[in-house]
Design a protein around this motif. Structure first.
Motif, PDB file in Angstrom:
ATOM      1  N   GLU A 252      45.428  28.404  38.753  1.00  0.00           N
ATOM      2  CA  GLU A 252      45.210  27.090  39.359  1.00  0.00           C
ATOM      3  C   GLU A 252      43.784  26.988  39.920  1.00  0.00           C
ATOM      4  N   VAL A 253      43.282  28.079  40.506  1.00  0.00           N
ATOM      5  CA  VAL A 253      41.896  28.076  41.002  1.00  0.00           C
ATOM      6  C   VAL A 253      40.936  27.839  39.831  1.00  0.00           C
ATOM      7  N   GLN A 254      41.201  28.517  38.715  1.00  0.00           N
ATOM      8  CA  GLN A 254      40.318  28.345  37.549  1.00  0.00           C
ATOM      9  C   GLN A 254      40.362  26.908  37.033  1.00  0.00           C
ATOM     10  N   ARG A 255      41.556  26.319  37.022  1.00  0.00           N
ATOM     11  CA  ARG A 255      41.691  24.920  36.575  1.00  0.00           C
ATOM     12  C   ARG A 255      40.852  24.009  37.483  1.00  0.00           C
ATOM     13  N   ILE A 256      40.955  24.227  38.773  1.00  0.00           N
ATOM     14  CA  ILE A 256      40.249  23.380  39.746  1.00  0.00           C
ATOM     15  C   ILE A 256      38.732  23.542  39.611  1.00  0.00           C
ATOM     16  N   CYS A 257      38.283  24.797  39.525  1.00  0.00           N
ATOM     17  CA  CYS A 257      36.829  25.031  39.465  1.00  0.00           C
ATOM     18  C   CYS A 257      36.237  24.463  38.178  1.00  0.00           C
ATOM     19  N   ARG A 258      36.997  24.563  37.076  1.00  0.00           N
ATOM     20  CA  ARG A 258      36.515  23.945  35.819  1.00  0.00           C
ATOM     21  C   ARG A 258      36.417  22.439  35.982  1.00  0.00           C
ATOM     22  N   GLN A 259      37.475  21.863  36.561  1.00  0.00           N
ATOM     23  CA  GLN A 259      37.528  20.399  36.678  1.00  0.00           C
ATOM     24  C   GLN A 259      36.353  19.844  37.499  1.00  0.00           C
ATOM     25  N   TYR A 260      35.984  20.561  38.578  1.00  0.00           N
ATOM     26  CA  TYR A 260      34.951  20.012  39.485  1.00  0.00           C
ATOM     27  C   TYR A 260      33.598  20.703  39.319  1.00  0.00           C
ATOM     28  N   ASP A 261      33.457  21.502  38.264  1.00  0.00           N
ATOM     29  CA  ASP A 261      32.168  22.129  37.972  1.00  0.00           C
ATOM     30  C   ASP A 261      31.698  22.995  39.150  1.00  0.00           C
ATOM     31  N   VAL A 262      32.572  23.874  39.576  1.00  0.00           N
ATOM     32  CA  VAL A 262      32.266  24.797  40.681  1.00  0.00           C
ATOM     33  C   VAL A 262      32.287  26.213  40.101  1.00  0.00           C
ATOM     34  N   LEU A 263      31.223  26.990  40.320  1.00  0.00           N
ATOM     35  CA  LEU A 263      31.169  28.348  39.778  1.00  0.00           C
ATOM     36  C   LEU A 263      32.092  29.277  40.570  1.00  0.00           C
ATOM     37  N   GLY A 274      37.894  50.371  37.887  1.00  0.00           N
ATOM     38  CA  GLY A 274      39.170  51.059  37.694  1.00  0.00           C
ATOM     39  C   GLY A 274      40.130  51.046  38.863  1.00  0.00           C
ATOM     40  N   ARG A 275      39.764  50.397  39.956  1.00  0.00           N
ATOM     41  CA  ARG A 275      40.597  50.567  41.148  1.00  0.00           C
ATOM     42  C   ARG A 275      41.881  49.749  41.173  1.00  0.00           C
ATOM     43  N   THR A 276      42.047  48.827  40.214  1.00  0.00           N
ATOM     44  CA  THR A 276      43.338  48.107  40.141  1.00  0.00           C
ATOM     45  C   THR A 276      44.150  48.574  38.938  1.00  0.00           C
ATOM     46  N   GLY A 277      43.614  49.573  38.215  1.00  0.00           N
ATOM     47  CA  GLY A 277      44.287  49.998  36.981  1.00  0.00           C
ATOM     48  C   GLY A 277      43.640  49.368  35.756  1.00  0.00           C
ATOM     49  N   GLU A 278      42.811  48.348  35.969  1.00  0.00           N
ATOM     50  CA  GLU A 278      41.978  47.763  34.905  1.00  0.00           C
ATOM     51  C   GLU A 278      40.536  48.107  35.271  1.00  0.00           C
ATOM     52  N   TRP A 279      39.610  47.920  34.349  1.00  0.00           N
ATOM     53  CA  TRP A 279      38.217  48.175  34.702  1.00  0.00           C
ATOM     54  C   TRP A 279      37.772  47.245  35.831  1.00  0.00           C
ATOM     55  N   PHE A 280      38.217  45.979  35.768  1.00  0.00           N
ATOM     56  CA  PHE A 280      37.825  45.020  36.807  1.00  0.00           C
ATOM     57  C   PHE A 280      39.033  44.184  37.222  1.00  0.00           C
ATOM     58  N   GLY A 281      38.972  43.709  38.474  1.00  0.00           N
ATOM     59  CA  GLY A 281      40.046  42.823  38.964  1.00  0.00           C
ATOM     60  C   GLY A 281      40.137  41.569  38.120  1.00  0.00           C
ATOM     61  N   ALA A 282      39.038  41.216  37.463  1.00  0.00           N
ATOM     62  CA  ALA A 282      39.052  40.048  36.580  1.00  0.00           C
ATOM     63  C   ALA A 282      39.862  40.305  35.307  1.00  0.00           C
ATOM     64  N   GLY A 283      40.427  41.489  35.191  1.00  0.00           N
ATOM     65  CA  GLY A 283      41.274  41.808  34.036  1.00  0.00           C
ATOM     66  C   GLY A 283      42.676  41.243  34.224  1.00  0.00           C
ATOM     67  N   PRO A 284      43.541  41.483  33.243  1.00  0.00           N
ATOM     68  CA  PRO A 284      44.856  40.835  33.234  1.00  0.00           C
ATOM     69  C   PRO A 284      45.777  41.190  34.401  1.00  0.00           C
ATOM     70  N   THR A 285      45.631  42.361  35.025  1.00  0.00           N
ATOM     71  CA  THR A 285      46.579  42.744  36.073  1.00  0.00           C
ATOM     72  C   THR A 285      46.512  41.816  37.274  1.00  0.00           C
ATOM     73  N   VAL A 286      45.290  41.447  37.665  1.00  0.00           N
ATOM     74  CA  VAL A 286      45.145  40.646  38.887  1.00  0.00           C
ATOM     75  C   VAL A 286      44.980  39.166  38.558  1.00  0.00           C
ATOM     76  N   LEU A 287      43.956  38.853  37.772  1.00  0.00           N
ATOM     77  CA  LEU A 287      43.659  37.432  37.561  1.00  0.00           C
ATOM     78  C   LEU A 287      44.539  36.793  36.496  1.00  0.00           C
ATOM     79  N   ARG A 288      45.046  37.587  35.572  1.00  0.00           N
ATOM     80  CA  ARG A 288      45.812  37.046  34.463  1.00  0.00           C
ATOM     81  C   ARG A 288      45.117  35.796  33.941  1.00  0.00           C
ATOM     82  N   PRO A 289      43.866  35.932  33.471  1.00  0.00           N
ATOM     83  CA  PRO A 289      43.081  34.732  33.176  1.00  0.00           C
ATOM     84  C   PRO A 289      43.684  33.847  32.110  1.00  0.00           C
ATOM     85  N   THR A 290      43.537  32.547  32.313  1.00  0.00           N
ATOM     86  CA  THR A 290      43.897  31.598  31.246  1.00  0.00           C
ATOM     87  C   THR A 290      42.665  31.459  30.381  1.00  0.00           C
ATOM     88  N   SER A 291      42.817  30.920  29.204  1.00  0.00           N
ATOM     89  CA  SER A 291      41.669  30.855  28.268  1.00  0.00           C
ATOM     90  C   SER A 291      40.569  29.964  28.832  1.00  0.00           C
TER      91      SER A 291
END
Ligand SMILES: Cc1ncc(COP(=O)(O)O)c(C=O)c1O
Length: 291
Positions: A252-263, A274-291
């Motif tokens: 939802e944060v990503q949807r909002i930031c895209r909509q309002y052009d906020v980085l 490696g501290r969350t089990g992925e190389w970065f928190g931006a990986g699927p375990t934490v952020l589960r990014p949408t496309s």
């Protein structure tokens, strides 16, 4: 009277020198003066020893940064080799060196897709200052210089410099230094365990994640999307209480930031490498990014 061992004498000596000459960040000075500093003399694996001979488990891993353990021989050898071959050179003025170049390329290969470039810094605080400078530079180049407001969250910790402390949402960090600087605004954290106490009633984590993300949307609309440059956040909030966001929050944060052009500026100082089990928190375990 208790007899003093050589350990005690050394501790007293170091405590007196420390009190006379060393200024501590993030410290209750009255308590420090009353009790004296704890002097750490050795580290091995997950353990630390103090000058009184106590062995401690370092549950916080230094300031969250010793994930490879104390006394790591491979790291020490690599550091020693580098110090002998080229102990220092800067990256200003069109200069680089093989170690910097290869590390940047290695990091680029590990970062989530679309992140190809690395700007090195000497600390997490400095890295966050540099990120804000890049954000300002980006909007200036895009001819939107009015986009200058940096949003971040309650309970956030982003470091000790003027800008990083301004981004931080731990309020005891502010009044002594007249912070936050102008243009730094806060939104609520996705702290589901505190939801009832904060007046959200009996709400499930998924619903709460969306409700809190929409507080960001409300803030952007209140300030004006044309004035909001960025939203800074730790994928998992660390110092503020190890707050793991509900699964619905980041999409939802990503949807909002895209909509309002906020980085989105992700502070991976304690979730990266490696501290969350992925190389970065931006990986699927934490952020589960949408496309
Ligand atoms: C999320 C986060 N950002 C930034 C920092 C600051 O990093 P440094 O202490 O290297 O300046 C920290 C330190 O723990 C941190 O937890």
């Amino acid at each position: 009277m208790k007899s003093e061992t050589p350990h005690h004498n050394l501790t007293r000596h170091w405590q007196a020198l420390d009190a006379a000459h060393h200024v501590h960040p993030f410290t209750d000075t009255a308590a420090l003066n009353r009790e004296g500093v704890r002097v750490i003399t050795k580290g091995e694996g997950v353990y630390l020893w103090d000058s009184e001979g106590h062995r401690l488990i370092d549950g916080m891993s230094g300031l969250w940064c010793v994930q490879l353990g104390y006394g790591n021989a491979e790291l020490a050898e690599a550091g020693c080799d580098a110090l002998k071959r080229l102990p220092y050179y800067n990256h200003f003025f069109k200069t680089s060196n093989p170690w910097t170049i290869e590390l940047a390329a290695k990091l680029a290969s590990l970062l989530p897709e679309g992140h190809e470039h690395v700007l090195f810094a000497n600390s997490g605080s400095e890295a966050n200052d540099s990120a804000l400078k890049l954000i300002r530079y980006y909007w200036n180049l895009k001819e939107k210089p009015e986009k200058k407001i940096h949003l971040s969250r309650d309970y956030a910790y982003h470091g000790v410099t003027m800008a990083a402390a301004s981004l931080s949402g731990l309020t005891p960090m502010h009044p002594q230094w007249d912070l936050p600087l102008e243009g730094f605004e806060k939104v609520p954290a996705p702290y589901w365990y505190g939801a009832r106490a904060a007046g959200y009633g009996d709400i499930g984590p998924d619903e709460f994640g969306v409700v809190i993300a929409r507080k960001l949307e409300e803030k952007i609309l209140e300030l004006g999307p044309d004035r909001v440059a960025s939203f800074s956040a730790e994928p998992v909030q660390g110092a503020g209480g190890v707050i793991f966001p509900p699964a619905t929050y980041w999409p939802e944060v990503q949807r909002i930031c895209r909509q309002y052009d906020v980085l989105i500026h992700l502070d991976e100082v304690i979730t990266g490498f490696g501290r969350t089990g992925e190389w970065f928190g931006a990986g699927p375990t934490v952020l589960r990014p949408t496309s």
